[in-house]
Design an enzyme around this catalytic site. Sequence first.
Site, PDB file in Angstrom:
ATOM      1  N   LYS A  26       4.976  41.897   6.554  1.00  0.00           N
ATOM      2  CA  LYS A  26       5.002  42.475   7.664  1.00  0.00           C
ATOM      3  C   LYS A  26       4.963  41.157   8.807  1.00  0.00           C
ATOM      4  CE  LYS A  26       2.750  45.848  10.788  1.00  0.00           C
ATOM      5  NZ  LYS A  26       1.693  46.641  10.844  1.00  0.00           N
TER       6      LYS A  26
ATOM      7  N   SER B 152       3.137  51.429  12.546  1.00  0.00           N
ATOM      8  CA  SER B 152       3.850  50.267  12.951  1.00  0.00           C
ATOM      9  C   SER B 152       4.715  49.564  11.856  1.00  0.00           C
ATOM     10  CB  SER B 152       2.875  49.514  13.771  1.00  0.00           C
ATOM     11  OG  SER B 152       1.789  48.972  12.888  1.00  0.00           O
TER      12      SER B 152
ATOM     13  N   SER C 153      -0.860  52.870  10.353  1.00  0.00           N
ATOM     14  CA  SER C 153       0.358  52.291  10.277  1.00  0.00           C
ATOM     15  C   SER C 153       0.898  51.824   8.917  1.00  0.00           C
ATOM     16  CB  SER C 153      -0.058  51.052  10.828  1.00  0.00           C
ATOM     17  OG  SER C 153       0.421  51.095  12.326  1.00  0.00           O
TER      18      SER C 153
END
Length: 495
Positions: free
Chosen positions: A79, A159, A183
């Site tokens: 990420k 997210s 997330s």
Amino acid sequence: MTGGLTDLTLAGARAGLAAGDFTSEELTLAHLGALEETRPLNAFIAETPERALEMARASDARRAQGQAGMLEGLPIAVKDLFCTQGVQTTAGSRILGGFAPPYESTVTANMWTEGAVMLGKTNMDEFAMGSSNMTSHYGRVENPWRAAGSNRALAPGGSSGGSAAAVAARAAPAATGTDTGGSIRQPAAFCGIVGMKPTYGRCSRWGIVAFASSLDQAGPITRTVWDSAIVLRAMAGHDPKDSTSVPAAVPDYEAALTGDIRGLRIGIPAEYRMEGTPEAIVALWERGKDWLKAAGAEIVDIGLPHTKYALPAYYIVAPAEASSNLARYDGVRFGLRETGDGADLTEMYEATRGAGFGAEVRRRILIGAYVLSAGYYDAYYIKAQRVRSLIAQDFADAFGRVDAILTPTTPTAAFPLGEKMDDPIAMYLNDVFTVPASMAGLPAISVPAGLDDDGLPLGLHLIANAFEEETLFRVAGVLEAAAGFTARPETAAKA
Ligand code: GLN
């Protein structure tokens, strides 16, 4: 052999590498091909093929010397919230465009030490604020799934939506995510894969761009529970550079996957039965109970009375911490610098922050600054902290009676991309089932457990007591086996 390499689980790839069926270079090349093939999803902000191949060749050389770490030769996506030395790290924000950290986050460093190979940096909501990946400065991410009979692009969740889309689409066998209020778990549920948030303190936050420091936790995004256990073991561990990381040994999570949950007590919280939850989700939750019962667990009705305050309290605590954490982006130290009319320093701060932050981030900074301001601190921030204690106490009471708690992961399946953007409250509701565990710092996991009437994946969510990741994995493994989820998304690399 190259056929099928991108369809392998991490455990399968590990076995293939160990048996000499293929090399890390071959495995990595197959995934780099898949990255290209699935590029229309926009799951990656940066692909790092050269670094990947270099790492893969180094891994093959180590293996030839008889050395192999826990993730030896296994490709992983990261990420874009994790600082990666010399590789642009944006947090999905324009304000960090071009920022190449001079250091590596502890979690990613741990994975590289164990032999993992970095494929690239995945797309995400700006500063991890969001549930749809629509707030990324680097463009929306598409969910690899489509509803039956429709070609409408769906949100991958957020997210960590880029990580979830990449893993679901077979561009990466595993990815890192971070979870502040949901997330990791919500995008995993939307994309039909496994997302695990460890106990707060299990993984170091050092080198992860901060959103809300008392909530942020890194965790694995994978296609199976077994793979989740493999990755977490490598990610986790005490780090003297993060004073909130626990000085405790990391257990062998794979060993916890015994498949035996006889005698375990599974709590069903009445407060998670929310009005308006689609029938398919309610029915799946019931099925989940039946599966665990059939495996020998005892189902216990419990109450978590402060659940309804979790989301409102989260939306005070998280923005408060964000407003403080994001004060550092001023045009002086990182990424973007806009000088405005060049009159003075204040002009530069304002121009940089005005141009660098998107609408959702600005909203959070405003809310955060407001709830922390002198006149409102007691009314909002202190009150939210008190509510947070009550939520943690609810769980503490529950875990006196049960070993794990079963709930749905999300109140809906994946929704069309772009929906809910004009209604922040509707967007925030995505996390209604995941936020309470975040507020209490507890480990939780989403397991793909079924499809809704439109053929879209749904997740079941398990929560365990602090540092009981082994119990969590054990129950999740049983749930996964019972659910037998084998559906594939519309967009998946051909292997
Ligand atoms: N969707 C939640 C938010 O926007 C949670 C995000 C997260 O866990 N990083 O704050």
